[in-house]
Design a protein around this motif. Sequence first.
Motif, PDB file in Angstrom:
ATOM      1  N   THR A  25       0.899  -1.312   0.023  1.00  0.00           N
ATOM      2  CA  THR A  25      -0.142  -0.128  -0.139  1.00  0.00           C
ATOM      3  C   THR A  25       0.763   1.219  -0.058  1.00  0.00           C
ATOM      4  OG1 THR A  25      -1.690  -1.245   1.375  1.00  0.00           O
ATOM      5  CG2 THR A  25      -1.849   1.142   1.240  1.00  0.00           C
TER       6      THR A  25
ATOM      7  N   ARG B  63       2.623   1.862  -3.380  1.00  0.00           N
ATOM      8  CA  ARG B  63       1.709   2.284  -4.466  1.00  0.00           C
ATOM      9  C   ARG B  63       1.341   3.655  -4.315  1.00  0.00           C
ATOM     10  NH1 ARG B  63      -0.208   2.491  -9.330  1.00  0.00           N
ATOM     11  NH2 ARG B  63      -2.362   2.781  -9.501  1.00  0.00           N
TER      12      ARG B  63
ATOM     13  N   ASN C  25      -1.618   9.221   3.936  1.00  0.00           N
ATOM     14  CA  ASN C  25      -1.676   7.676   3.723  1.00  0.00           C
ATOM     15  C   ASN C  25      -0.317   7.087   4.407  1.00  0.00           C
ATOM     16  OD1 ASN C  25      -4.269   7.943   2.856  1.00  0.00           O
ATOM     17  ND2 ASN C  25      -3.680   7.669   0.667  1.00  0.00           N
TER      18      ASN C  25
ATOM     19  N   MET D  74       0.062   4.638   7.649  1.00  0.00           N
ATOM     20  CA  MET D  74       0.588   3.312   7.276  1.00  0.00           C
ATOM     21  C   MET D  74       1.630   3.049   8.203  1.00  0.00           C
ATOM     22  SD  MET D  74      -0.547   0.686   5.511  1.00  0.00           S
ATOM     23  CE  MET D  74      -1.605   1.424   4.614  1.00  0.00           C
TER      24      MET D  74
END
Length: 359
Positions: free
Chosen positions: A239, A242, A341, A345
Amino acid sequence: MCLNYHQITSEELVLIYSKLLFKSIAKTRKRQIYIIYASLYSLIRGVYMVERKLQFTGGSSFIVSLPKQWVSKSGLKTGSIVHILQEKDGSLHITPKKVESGPKESTILKRGSTTSTLTNIVAAYIAGADKIIVKGKDTAEVCEEARLRLSGLEIVEEHQDKTVMQVFANEEDLIFATLLKRLYLVTDVMCNLAIRCLSKKQDLRREAQRRDNDADRLYLLIMRCLYNTAGPYSPMKATAVRAIERVADHGESICNISSTLAPNPALASLLKEIVNFYSEAVKCIIEVKFDESLLDKHKLLDKRRQSKMAELIKRERNKEKMMALITLEEDFHRILNYSMNLVEMAANMSYVGESHTEA
């Protein structure tokens, strides 16, 4: 009774002792019953628990030997990797590194468009295929495009009805942290190219496109490594990677539209703040560390972004420039969101690390 423990399995030993035990019970031989019971207990204990002495070596390391039977059964050998997880109670859990690897060879039929064939090649590459065979007419062009996009992929055979490609990259020899840093450096360069485009009206579109291609190749290589090697945080790493790759896309987008708006020092300054925040977010991922101060920093920066971009869009009368500002506002917003993000994370990864620490 003399048994060669190395020539029979533990299950066979249990069966032998059980038969002897029942015979002894039938003949009421108490002493023999006790001996067999003790032997059976020791056997079962040996099957499920093995004691080893801790040894000190090299002046700073402790080592312990692993049971040979377990090593052989697990298919391990010298140089094999095992995972050691520390549980909450302080115990260590050792597991052999086993990954359901993808197909070593994949055959793709070129039936539809070049895009669909290329998509299938990328999917096979990420799944771990070492050899990719593309069958059909005119396969050379799509295979050449795949070669340029995918790291380690080379064309080894070319025929009228098929093209054979081989992957010359061993994912076990590649280190995630190194690839991640490389991907970040590429995106950081792209973001700085975007800042230069906005501040000095430089045409750096070709350079940005080249860098974006590098980012795409690195992204797919990292995904292949994550898919085919076991390790902690793999879904979270995927994730995060990306998100970093998407930042590269928005960096290229800014370079493409900046000629309409540049030179604009105010926009360049705002982008520089966003890029600095992005750098701090990536640092959290690399160090697997949650920086709580970035939460407040994100709120303030996002508020400034909204205010500044709304002001510029409202004031602009040129339709072309207004559309460029709207696109730019979306790019700024996305980079900031992807950065956030990454921070979240990193928080998830650090939380997982508190429960299971890989040695």
